[in-house]
Write an enzyme that holds these catalytic residues in place. Sequence first.
Site, short mmCIF file in Angstrom:
data_model
loop_
_atom_site.label_atom_id
_atom_site.label_comp_id
_atom_site.label_asym_id
_atom_site.label_seq_id
_atom_site.Cartn_x
_atom_site.Cartn_y
_atom_site.Cartn_z
N CYS A 117 0.93 -1.01 0.17
CA CYS A 117 -0.04 0.47 -0.37
C CYS A 117 0.86 1.18 -0.09
CB CYS A 117 -0.96 -0.53 1.78
SG CYS A 117 -1.92 1.60 1.13
N ILE A 118 0.50 1.88 -1.01
CA ILE A 118 1.10 3.26 -1.10
C ILE A 118 1.12 4.68 0.08
CG2 ILE A 118 -0.71 4.53 -2.07
CD1 ILE A 118 1.95 6.15 -3.62
#
Lengths: 133, 144, 97
Positions: free
Chosen positions: B103-104
Amino acid sequence: MANDAFKLMITVRKAPHGSIYVQEAIEVMFIMASFDMDLSIVFLDDGVYALKQGQNTKELGIKGFSASLAALADWDVKNVYVDGDSLTQRNITPEQLVSVGEDEETGQPLHPRVLTTDELRVLMHQQDSILSS
Amino acid sequence: MQVKNASILNLVAGNGNILRNQSGVVMKITILLLESPYNHQSADSAYHFIQAAIRKGHEITGVFLYNDGVINATALMDPPQDDRHIASRWSELGARGIDIVACIAAGKRRGIIDSVLVPNVRISGLGQLASMIRKSDRLVTFGD
Amino acid sequence: MLHTVNKSPFDTHDLHNCARFVDAGDVLLLLEDGVYAAQAGTVQSHLVADMISRCAVYALQADLAARGISDLIPGVALADYDKFVDLVEQHKVQAWL
């Protein structure tokens, strides 16, 4: 929303502030709500502490998520539930819970809906997927 | 859910060495991993589960790394030689065609950015998790 | 529904909390430190013993072996990772993390 929409439940079972789980779970809620899904959010066990009014993380230097919680309904997170037994165990009344947005039509504050164990069990078993946080 | 399809199985398993699962259907499974490697057992449990699922002919739609789970993706880890290398495990699964996504937003908090990733793992947003879940028959969460 | 519990019953209430949401036909899988709940003769054994009358209970073999647990509560079945996958094939999953 159509009855055959994908049913996703997000359960929040951890206490806030001592760890990041609740904060990052709320970030997941906002994204999931932007997809075409029948989304249910359930606060239970220590997760119900996240909904208590009067929390202030300022002295911790942590931004906290009270503003996000208050905007859930505005971001299409409409079905927010809380486990009544978990509240009772912790001596919390439904009146002590924060609002999770405003009613679109009346502008009145919306509160998490208190469910019994039986109601929650049924809801849980109706889901296509459950995301634990 | 779909009936077994040889081309899909070969794509997923890579080695053609597939045990038949009992019902003869391919389940599409999303794996959500929420804890860092080594500190908790969850990365190991997820890995062993995925190996068994592939062996049995199922399809892993994706592995999404969230919370401290994003730390699984760093190439900077260098465990003792006689220990398992957890980031390499994810990289190898990625090389076999499984979509491994960190996940960024969770990654940026923890210093997991493109320049530190192991090969065959990518960074993307929570929208990827949503679409993986939508495409899957099952979501299995590993965490603590 | 497949319920997974990965914490020791001596450390957290997750197994206890999970129990009230278990329905007929559900399955409980104990893994990681959750397998300590499968051991016979402890002050927490009643949790699993009570659940066995309501649902199938499995403990992950690799986690039992890692912890040297062999004296299981009667009725607890062993599961390897292949069986774990079979259970996921048959049920939606709720992880009580």
